[in-house]
Design an enzyme around this catalytic site. Sequence first.
Site, mmCIF file in Angstrom:
data_model
loop_
_atom_site.group_PDB
_atom_site.id
_atom_site.type_symbol
_atom_site.label_atom_id
_atom_site.label_comp_id
_atom_site.label_asym_id
_atom_site.label_seq_id
_atom_site.Cartn_x
_atom_site.Cartn_y
_atom_site.Cartn_z
ATOM 1 C CB CYS A 291 -54.787 65.993 13.804
ATOM 2 S SG CYS A 291 -55.067 64.783 15.089
ATOM 3 C CG HIS B 266 -51.079 65.539 12.557
ATOM 4 N ND1 HIS B 266 -50.864 66.017 13.823
ATOM 5 C CD2 HIS B 266 -51.863 64.436 12.687
ATOM 6 C CE1 HIS B 266 -51.490 65.243 14.691
ATOM 7 N NE2 HIS B 266 -52.106 64.272 14.029
ATOM 8 C CG ASN C 82 -51.729 62.492 17.140
ATOM 9 O OD1 ASN C 82 -51.848 63.720 17.188
ATOM 10 N ND2 ASN C 82 -52.530 61.733 16.428
HETATM 11 N N1 ACO Z 1 -49.661 47.157 21.608
HETATM 12 C C1 ACO Z 1 -49.669 45.918 21.101
HETATM 13 N N2 ACO Z 1 -50.575 45.525 20.180
HETATM 14 C C2 ACO Z 1 -51.498 46.414 19.780
HETATM 15 C C3 ACO Z 1 -51.528 47.716 20.288
HETATM 16 C C4 ACO Z 1 -50.569 48.069 21.247
HETATM 17 N N3 ACO Z 1 -50.518 49.296 21.784
HETATM 18 N N4 ACO Z 1 -52.546 48.378 19.688
HETATM 19 C C5 ACO Z 1 -53.133 47.522 18.845
HETATM 20 N N5 ACO Z 1 -52.511 46.335 18.889
HETATM 21 C C6 ACO Z 1 -52.826 45.122 18.141
HETATM 22 C C7 ACO Z 1 -54.233 45.124 17.621
HETATM 23 O O1 ACO Z 1 -55.107 44.662 18.620
HETATM 24 C C8 ACO Z 1 -54.131 44.211 16.443
HETATM 25 O O2 ACO Z 1 -54.213 42.893 16.897
HETATM 26 P P1 ACO Z 1 -55.122 41.809 16.114
HETATM 27 O O3 ACO Z 1 -54.531 41.756 14.730
HETATM 28 O O4 ACO Z 1 -54.933 40.589 16.928
HETATM 29 O O5 ACO Z 1 -56.497 42.396 16.121
HETATM 30 C C9 ACO Z 1 -52.728 44.413 15.931
HETATM 31 O O6 ACO Z 1 -52.006 45.079 16.982
HETATM 32 C C10 ACO Z 1 -52.625 45.260 14.675
HETATM 33 O O7 ACO Z 1 -53.562 46.327 14.746
HETATM 34 P P2 ACO Z 1 -53.721 47.335 13.563
HETATM 35 O O8 ACO Z 1 -54.827 48.277 13.887
HETATM 36 O O9 ACO Z 1 -53.763 46.638 12.257
HETATM 37 O O10 ACO Z 1 -52.320 48.089 13.629
HETATM 38 P P3 ACO Z 1 -51.804 49.162 12.634
HETATM 39 O O11 ACO Z 1 -50.568 48.682 12.012
HETATM 40 O O12 ACO Z 1 -52.901 49.695 11.746
HETATM 41 O O13 ACO Z 1 -51.403 50.351 13.619
HETATM 42 C C11 ACO Z 1 -52.243 52.438 14.485
HETATM 43 C C12 ACO Z 1 -52.369 50.923 14.477
HETATM 44 C C13 ACO Z 1 -50.845 52.789 14.969
HETATM 45 C C14 ACO Z 1 -53.286 53.023 15.410
HETATM 46 C C15 ACO Z 1 -52.430 52.968 13.044
HETATM 47 O O14 ACO Z 1 -53.581 52.412 12.511
HETATM 48 C C16 ACO Z 1 -52.517 54.476 12.961
HETATM 49 O O15 ACO Z 1 -51.546 55.189 13.137
HETATM 50 N N6 ACO Z 1 -53.707 54.993 12.577
HETATM 51 C C17 ACO Z 1 -53.859 56.441 12.266
HETATM 52 C C18 ACO Z 1 -53.854 57.332 13.442
HETATM 53 C C19 ACO Z 1 -54.072 58.741 12.959
HETATM 54 O O16 ACO Z 1 -53.474 59.195 11.999
HETATM 55 N N7 ACO Z 1 -54.973 59.462 13.578
HETATM 56 C C20 ACO Z 1 -55.321 60.774 12.987
HETATM 57 C C21 ACO Z 1 -55.125 61.868 13.820
HETATM 58 S S1 ACO Z 1 -55.737 61.655 15.464
HETATM 59 C C22 ACO Z 1 -56.829 62.974 15.775
HETATM 60 O O17 ACO Z 1 -57.343 63.620 14.891
HETATM 61 C C23 ACO Z 1 -57.173 63.231 17.217
#
Ligand code: ACO
Length: 325
Positions: free
Chosen positions: A111, A251, A282
Amino acid sequence: MGIRIIGTGKYVPPKVLTNHDLEKMVETNDEWIRSRTGIIERRIVEGDIAASDLATEASKIAIEKAGLKPEDIDAIICATITPDMVFPATAYLIADKLGIKRPGFDLNAACSGFVYSSALAYSMLKTGIFKNILVIGSEVLSKIVDWQDRNTCVLFGDGAGAAIYTIDNSESDILAIELGGDGGCADLLYMPAGGSKMPASEETVKNRLHFIKMNGRETFKMAVRMMTESVEKVIQKANIKKEDIKLVIPHQANIRIIDAIAEYLGVRREEKVFVNLDKYGNTSAASIPIALDEAISQGKINRGDIVILVAFGGGFSWGAIALRY
Ligand code: ACO
C-alpha cells in the site's frame, strides 16, 4: 528546478460489489463493515482483466491531462502487488499497450507503493536523465483475496491511478520525503505462496496459500502509529506548519486509521483529509493516485497548495511526501 505533477488519471472497473453482496458470500453484514472500516462498496474486475489493463486506462487519461503524447514519457514505474505475472514487469506491458518502448519496472511496497514510487521518480528526475516519469499504482486484489475469509475479503478492491511527474522551473516541488520499512513484520500481512520460498503446488493451492493473509489488529495498530509519525516527520523535514497543509491524502484502508491522522492534525476529517474508501475499499498501491486524481478533479487541490501523501502497508512499509502542487 522543481518536480511537478502535470497530469493524473484513474480507472476503476465498472462492476460494483456492495457490502450487501458480501453478506451472501461470507458471514458478515453491512453494519459491521461500515462501522469497522468505512467501506460501503468496492470495484471488482471481471474475466481476464489484469493490472496492466487498469493501469493503461488510468495512464492514457493522465497523459492526456498533462497535454503529452505517450512518446513523451521517458520511464514507467508501476507500483503493484498484483502484477500481471512474476516477470516481465507490468511496466513493460503497460508501455506496450500505450504503444511505446521505454524502460520501466515494478515496485513492490504494497500500500506504500505510490509514495515509494513518487520518491523514486523524484530522485530519477533530479539526476537530469529523465524529463517525464509515469508513476502508476494498479491492483487487481480481487484475484488474491480469499473470498471465504471474512477477515480480509470485505476490505479490498481493484483499481488504478496514475500521475506524471516532470522537472521544470515552476514553483511546484516535492518539499520532503519520509520513508520507512520493517521486514520483521512481514508475516503480519503477506501472501505466503507463489514465490521462490514456496512455489505453487497442489498443496499450496489446497491450503489456500495464494491469498492475502493479514493480522488485522496488529496491522491496524502499526498503521495508526507509523502514518501519524510519518506525517509528523515529513512536516518537520519540509519545515512547514500543520496549518500550511491544504489536504492530506492518506492510503485508504480504514476510516478509523484516517480519523487518527485527522486527530493528530487537530482538524475535522472533512476539513483537510481526503476520503473515498467508501466507494473503492482498500486498493493498495492504487488508493493514493486514485484519491489524488479525484481531489484534483474536485478542485480540492489547486496549484501552489501544500499536499501530504501518506501510506502504510505490507512489508511493513510506510512513508509520507510533502509537496507543493
Ligand atoms: N464481518 C463480521 N465480523 C467480522 C468480520 C466481518 N467481515 N471480520 C472480522 N470479524 C470479527 C472477528 O472475527 C472478530 O470476532 P471475535 O472477536 O469473535 O474474534 C471481531 O469481528 C473483531 O475483529 P477485530 O480484528 O478486532 O476487528 P477490528 O476492529 O480490528 O477490525 C480490521 C478489523 C477492519 C481488519 C482492522 O483491523 C483493520 O483495518 N486493520 C488494518 C488494515 C490495514 O491497514 N491494512 C494495511 C494495508 S493492506 C496492504 O498493504 C495490502
